[in-house]
Design a protein around this motif. Structure first.
Motif, PDB file in Angstrom:
ATOM      1  N   THR A  28       0.814  -1.207   0.000  1.00  0.00           N
ATOM      2  CA  THR A  28       0.000   0.000   0.000  1.00  0.00           C
ATOM      3  C   THR A  28       0.859   1.274   0.000  1.00  0.00           C
ATOM      4  OG1 THR A  28      -0.121   0.235   2.402  1.00  0.00           O
ATOM      5  CG2 THR A  28      -1.681  -1.276   1.369  1.00  0.00           C
ATOM      6  N   LEU A  29       0.181   2.384  -0.276  1.00  0.00           N
ATOM      7  CA  LEU A  29       0.849   3.681  -0.211  1.00  0.00           C
ATOM      8  C   LEU A  29       0.911   4.210   1.217  1.00  0.00           C
ATOM      9  CD1 LEU A  29      -0.715   5.435  -3.325  1.00  0.00           C
ATOM     10  CD2 LEU A  29       1.587   4.495  -3.124  1.00  0.00           C
ATOM     11  N   GLY A  30       0.175   3.589   2.107  1.00  0.00           N
ATOM     12  CA  GLY A  30       0.151   4.066   3.476  1.00  0.00           C
ATOM     13  C   GLY A  30      -0.842   5.191   3.656  1.00  0.00           C
ATOM     14  N   SER A  31      -1.132   5.530   4.897  1.00  0.00           N
ATOM     15  CA  SER A  31      -2.129   6.558   5.204  1.00  0.00           C
ATOM     16  C   SER A  31      -1.476   7.926   5.323  1.00  0.00           C
ATOM     17  CB  SER A  31      -2.855   6.193   6.500  1.00  0.00           C
ATOM     18  OG  SER A  31      -3.464   4.939   6.389  1.00  0.00           O
ATOM     19  N   PHE A  32      -0.733   8.308   4.298  1.00  0.00           N
ATOM     20  CA  PHE A  32       0.053   9.531   4.365  1.00  0.00           C
ATOM     21  C   PHE A  32      -0.162  10.376   3.123  1.00  0.00           C
ATOM     22  CE2 PHE A  32       1.735   7.510   7.891  1.00  0.00           C
ATOM     23  CZ  PHE A  32       2.401   6.337   7.579  1.00  0.00           C
ATOM     24  N   VAL A  33       0.267  11.612   3.223  1.00  0.00           N
ATOM     25  CA  VAL A  33       0.192  12.472   2.059  1.00  0.00           C
ATOM     26  C   VAL A  33       1.204  12.009   1.015  1.00  0.00           C
ATOM     27  CG1 VAL A  33      -0.558  14.481   3.388  1.00  0.00           C
ATOM     28  CG2 VAL A  33       1.884  14.110   2.978  1.00  0.00           C
ATOM     29  N   MET A  34       0.907  12.326  -0.236  1.00  0.00           N
ATOM     30  CA  MET A  34       1.826  12.055  -1.331  1.00  0.00           C
ATOM     31  C   MET A  34       2.151  13.361  -2.019  1.00  0.00           C
ATOM     32  SD  MET A  34       1.373   9.799  -4.792  1.00  0.00           S
ATOM     33  CE  MET A  34       1.558   8.234  -3.925  1.00  0.00           C
ATOM     34  N   GLY A  35       3.418  13.669  -2.097  1.00  0.00           N
ATOM     35  CA  GLY A  35       3.862  14.881  -2.769  1.00  0.00           C
ATOM     36  C   GLY A  35       4.586  14.551  -4.056  1.00  0.00           C
ATOM     37  N   TRP A  36       4.565  15.486  -4.973  1.00  0.00           N
ATOM     38  CA  TRP A  36       5.340  15.378  -6.204  1.00  0.00           C
ATOM     39  C   TRP A  36       6.312  16.560  -6.240  1.00  0.00           C
ATOM     40  CZ3 TRP A  36       5.087  11.510  -9.879  1.00  0.00           C
ATOM     41  CH2 TRP A  36       4.004  10.620  -9.772  1.00  0.00           C
ATOM     42  N   PHE A  37       7.526  16.253  -6.606  1.00  0.00           N
ATOM     43  CA  PHE A  37       8.563  17.272  -6.708  1.00  0.00           C
ATOM     44  C   PHE A  37       9.280  17.083  -8.035  1.00  0.00           C
ATOM     45  CE2 PHE A  37       8.554  18.935  -2.373  1.00  0.00           C
ATOM     46  CZ  PHE A  37       7.817  17.961  -1.727  1.00  0.00           C
ATOM     47  N   ARG A  38      10.003  18.102  -8.447  1.00  0.00           N
ATOM     48  CA  ARG A  38      10.781  17.976  -9.668  1.00  0.00           C
ATOM     49  C   ARG A  38      12.110  18.693  -9.524  1.00  0.00           C
ATOM     50  NH1 ARG A  38       7.038  21.721 -13.717  1.00  0.00           N
ATOM     51  NH2 ARG A  38       7.482  23.752 -12.738  1.00  0.00           N
ATOM     52  N   GLN A  39      13.078  18.226 -10.278  1.00  0.00           N
ATOM     53  CA  GLN A  39      14.395  18.837 -10.252  1.00  0.00           C
ATOM     54  C   GLN A  39      14.897  18.983 -11.675  1.00  0.00           C
ATOM     55  OE1 GLN A  39      17.175  16.956  -7.609  1.00  0.00           O
ATOM     56  NE2 GLN A  39      18.566  18.698  -7.680  1.00  0.00           N
ATOM     57  N   ALA A  40      15.013  20.220 -12.096  1.00  0.00           N
ATOM     58  CA  ALA A  40      15.525  20.515 -13.427  1.00  0.00           C
ATOM     59  C   ALA A  40      17.052  20.516 -13.398  1.00  0.00           C
ATOM     60  CB  ALA A  40      15.010  21.872 -13.891  1.00  0.00           C
ATOM     61  N   PRO A  41      17.685  20.322 -14.544  1.00  0.00           N
ATOM     62  CA  PRO A  41      19.155  20.319 -14.596  1.00  0.00           C
ATOM     63  C   PRO A  41      19.740  21.599 -14.010  1.00  0.00           C
ATOM     64  CG  PRO A  41      18.256  19.520 -16.657  1.00  0.00           C
ATOM     65  CD  PRO A  41      17.092  20.020 -15.859  1.00  0.00           C
ATOM     66  N   GLY A  42      20.671  21.433 -13.072  1.00  0.00           N
ATOM     67  CA  GLY A  42      21.332  22.584 -12.480  1.00  0.00           C
ATOM     68  C   GLY A  42      20.519  23.345 -11.457  1.00  0.00           C
ATOM     69  N   ARG A  43      19.362  22.811 -11.074  1.00  0.00           N
ATOM     70  CA  ARG A  43      18.511  23.517 -10.119  1.00  0.00           C
ATOM     71  C   ARG A  43      18.166  22.613  -8.946  1.00  0.00           C
ATOM     72  NH1 ARG A  43      13.817  26.820 -13.057  1.00  0.00           N
ATOM     73  NH2 ARG A  43      13.761  27.650 -10.929  1.00  0.00           N
ATOM     74  N   GLY A  44      17.644  23.213  -7.896  1.00  0.00           N
ATOM     75  CA  GLY A  44      17.246  22.446  -6.728  1.00  0.00           C
ATOM     76  C   GLY A  44      15.904  21.768  -6.943  1.00  0.00           C
ATOM     77  N   ARG A  45      15.590  20.857  -6.050  1.00  0.00           N
ATOM     78  CA  ARG A  45      14.325  20.146  -6.133  1.00  0.00           C
ATOM     79  C   ARG A  45      13.210  21.078  -5.662  1.00  0.00           C
ATOM     80  NH1 ARG A  45      14.450  13.934  -4.355  1.00  0.00           N
ATOM     81  NH2 ARG A  45      16.305  14.191  -5.653  1.00  0.00           N
ATOM     82  N   GLU A  46      12.114  21.108  -6.407  1.00  0.00           N
ATOM     83  CA  GLU A  46      11.025  22.004  -6.056  1.00  0.00           C
ATOM     84  C   GLU A  46       9.686  21.283  -5.982  1.00  0.00           C
ATOM     85  OE1 GLU A  46      10.638  25.056  -9.024  1.00  0.00           O
ATOM     86  OE2 GLU A  46       9.818  23.696 -10.515  1.00  0.00           O
ATOM     87  N   PHE A  47       8.828  21.829  -5.152  1.00  0.00           N
ATOM     88  CA  PHE A  47       7.487  21.303  -4.948  1.00  0.00           C
ATOM     89  C   PHE A  47       6.638  21.483  -6.197  1.00  0.00           C
ATOM     90  CE2 PHE A  47       3.435  20.606  -3.034  1.00  0.00           C
ATOM     91  CZ  PHE A  47       2.604  21.638  -3.459  1.00  0.00           C
ATOM     92  N   VAL A  48       5.788  20.504  -6.501  1.00  0.00           N
ATOM     93  CA  VAL A  48       4.845  20.609  -7.616  1.00  0.00           C
ATOM     94  C   VAL A  48       3.417  20.542  -7.047  1.00  0.00           C
ATOM     95  CG1 VAL A  48       4.235  19.800  -9.929  1.00  0.00           C
ATOM     96  CG2 VAL A  48       6.596  19.584  -9.150  1.00  0.00           C
TER      97      VAL A  48
END
Length: 124
Positions: A28-48
């Protein structure tokens, strides 16, 4: 134990759509929130976007609002990110992540389980 794997990334053109999926092949995915993030080349990871366990609460970054749709189906242990009208600036590696609570969060440090990521390239 939650173990996440993303799929669905690829090379598309401006204006195209992609549907990313996130699942736990071990259960299962568990009873928790699921977030999506992305990281472009040369940049930090950011929230989506982020979605609550029930799917009734969600939050999206302004840059994707109106274009991206986040959802989850707990009966199938799958989360999805539908990305429409893709732009070159959406090019990045996309990650799904799970946080050990059920409050929406945009902060990377609050997520303790991450998938390996799936690359998305939007060509102009």
């Amino acid at each position: 134990q939650v173990h996440l794997v993303e799929s669905g990334g690829g090379l598309v053109h401006v204006g195209d759509s992609l549907r990313l999926s996130c699942e736990n092949p071990r259960g299962t995915l568990g009873s928790f929130v699921m977030g999506w993030f992305r990281q472009a080349p040369g940049r930090g990871r950011e929230f989506v976007p982020v979605i609550s366990w029930s799917g009734t609460s969600l939050d999206l970054h302004d840059s994707v609002r109106g274009r991206f749709i986040v959802s989850r189906d707990n009966t199938k242990n799958t989360g999805n990110l539908q990305m429409n009208n893709l732009k070159p600036e959406d090019t990045a590696v996309y990650y799904c992540a799970s946080a050990p609570f059920n409050s929406l969060s945009r902060k990377i440090e609050t997520y303790n389980i991450w998938g390996p990521g799936t690359p998305v390239t939007v060509s102009s």
